[in-house]
Motif scaffolding. Structure first.
Motif: not given
Length: 298
Positions: A111-117, A159-163, A226-231
């Motif tokens: 992930f490029w974004r932390h899957p929980e936080t 989702a939330d990865s580079h591919v 709409a809210e940019g929520i992480g996975f």
């Protein structure tokens, strides 16, 4: 000619994301319930969740009439000096997968974004210079897994990865070696990221080597975008839903997969982390029945 996909399930559909987590379904309960739901094939899930001793695991599976289709592992080969740490994880999974008689390792980009936080950890897209370097590392990984363990890697856009997006999946297919790397087509993640599953199947039939079946709730997906929520938060909101309540439509996808006329595992993998302990079994049972009504499966 058509060839029905071979259906199975995975620990993910029982709320399992980690090797050890008190919020998760205990592994014996998972095995009992996945068999009770009517499945005969499973993935290993996070390494260490199920017993990593092949003798014990073979015995536990045999008692329940289950077989293994694949191991699953994350990789982070887009990062510098990442080969050794990636290989340690992948090789452990591959060794157990091969011992169970399976032929596939599902490889997922980190992930490029932390899957929980939801914390942003790095840039969300690879640069033009990074793409070919990353692809070369994936080709290297596929070669090593094939040569050392006799297994095929199935690369899982996520989702939330580079591919993630359709464009990025297409770029990945162009950059990687078709003789080495095929896709684990996750219908839910492709739809979550705005892609077109049927188009990928039709445009790249030789690159579809494995499948994860899941659906996305369109209303929650709209909120996520709409809210940019992480996975991770999206999953907690119920983004991955029980079919037939979401998208994509399973019927044309199963028909298209059958038309490829190759042996394909189609693994039900509904993200439910975390979930109440009594939630997964009824969903898994209904899902199997529904999918069997949709098209060619066995």
């Amino acid at each position: 000619m058509t060839r029905p996909a071979l259906i199975g399930s995975a620990p993910d559909s029982w709320g399992v994301w980690y090797a050890d987590d008190p919020k998760q379904t205990p592994w014996r309960r998972f095995l009992d319930e996945v068999a009770a739901a009517g499945y005969t094939r499973i993935e290993l899930g996070p390494y260490g969740y199920l017993p990593s001793d092949p003798v014990q695991l073979r015995d536990e599976l045999g008692q329940r009439g289950l077989s293994v289709t694949a191991g699953t592992i994350f990789e982070h080969l887009h990062r510098a000096d990442s080969w050794d740490s990636t290989w340690r994880g992948v090789s452990a999974v591959a060794e157990l997968t091969a011992a169970m008689g399976a032929e596939h390792v599902v490889v997922i980009p980190d992930f490029w974004r932390h899957p929980e936080t939801g914390e942003v950890l790095e840039a969300s897209a690879l640069t033009e210079q990074e793409w070919p370097v990353y692809a070369a590392q994936i080709n290297r990984l596929a070669t090593a897994i094939r040569d050392d363990y006799g297994l095929q890697i199935q690369f899982h856009p996520h989702a939330d990865s580079h591919v993630d997006t359709h464009e990025h999946v297409e770029r990945f297919l162009v950059e990687t070696d078709p003789d080495l790397v095929t896709l684990c087509l996750d219908t839910g993640h492709i739809s979550y990221c705005g892609g077109d599953n049927l188009r990928l199947i039709n445009d790249h039939p030789q690159r579809i080597g494995y499948v994860h079946l899941k659906q996305v709730d369109p209303a929650i997906l709209e909120k996520v975008r709409a809210e940019g929520i992480g996975f991770g938060e999206a999953v907690r909101l119920g983004a991955m839903c029980e079919p037939p309540l979401g998208i994509p439509d399973m019927r044309p996808i199963l028909q298209a997969l059958a038309g490829l006329d190759v042996e394909l595992f189609a693994i039900v993998e509904q993200d439910l982390y975390p979930c109440p302990p009594d939630q997964p079994l009824p969903i898994a049972t209904r899902t199997l029945s529904y999918l069997q009504s949709c098209g060619p499966l066995r």
